[in-house]
Design a protein around this motif. Structure first.
Motif, PDB file in Angstrom:
ATOM      1  N   PRO A 252      19.936  27.041  55.400  1.00 37.60           N
ATOM      2  CA  PRO A 252      21.286  26.485  55.229  1.00 37.60           C
ATOM      3  C   PRO A 252      22.193  27.496  54.532  1.00 37.60           C
ATOM      4  N   LEU A 253      23.499  27.344  54.713  1.00 34.56           N
ATOM      5  CA  LEU A 253      24.456  28.218  54.068  1.00 34.56           C
ATOM      6  C   LEU A 253      24.385  28.053  52.552  1.00 34.56           C
ATOM      7  N   PRO A 254      24.567  29.132  51.805  1.00 34.32           N
ATOM      8  CA  PRO A 254      24.469  29.032  50.347  1.00 34.32           C
ATOM      9  C   PRO A 254      25.628  28.238  49.754  1.00 34.32           C
ATOM     10  N   PHE A 255      25.385  27.609  48.635  1.00 31.80           N
ATOM     11  CA  PHE A 255      26.409  26.855  47.918  1.00 31.80           C
ATOM     12  C   PHE A 255      27.203  27.831  47.055  1.00 31.80           C
ATOM     13  N   VAL A 256      28.520  27.904  47.256  1.00 30.70           N
ATOM     14  CA  VAL A 256      29.371  28.790  46.471  1.00 30.70           C
ATOM     15  C   VAL A 256      29.996  27.972  45.354  1.00 30.70           C
ATOM     16  N   PRO A 257      29.707  28.329  44.098  1.00 33.55           N
ATOM     17  CA  PRO A 257      30.283  27.538  43.001  1.00 33.55           C
ATOM     18  C   PRO A 257      31.771  27.794  42.866  1.00 33.55           C
ATOM     19  N   LYS A 258      32.524  26.745  42.542  1.00 34.04           N
ATOM     20  CA  LYS A 258      33.964  26.856  42.313  1.00 34.04           C
ATOM     21  C   LYS A 258      34.263  26.240  40.950  1.00 34.04           C
TER      22      LYS A 258
END
Length: 92
Positions: free
Chosen positions: A22-28
């Protein structure tokens, strides 16, 4: 090896592909930006810093505000000497 009885060969048969990750989770993170004049706004960024203070921004940078150069008195004098109007006055 499997031999196809189809007249089209194996082009219609799905190939076995490895499972994709799965695509990585980018923190915001919310970040409070304090401009040089004291005004603030919130932006979302990947940096974990919660507050950033700007010393130079569009309100006090001479590139964004040419009135700083005109206020010194050099801007108009230089244009009269080096610009197109100065060249016109020297010719005529």
């Amino acid at each position: 090896r499997y031999v196809s009885s189809s007249p089209y060969g194996r082009t219609h048969v799905w190939k076995h592909r490895p499972p994709t990750l799965p695509l990585p989770f980018v923190p915001k993170f919310p970040q409070l930006v304090v401009r040089a004049d004291g005004s603030t706004y919130t932006q979302y960024t990947t940096s974990p810093r919660s507050v950033i203070r700007l010393t130079r921004d569009t309100s006090n940078n001479p590139i964004w505000n040419p009135s700083f150069w005109v206020g010194e008195g050099k801007g108009e004098e230089e244009d009269a000497v080096t610009g197109r109007l100065g060249r016109f006055r020297r010719r005529f």
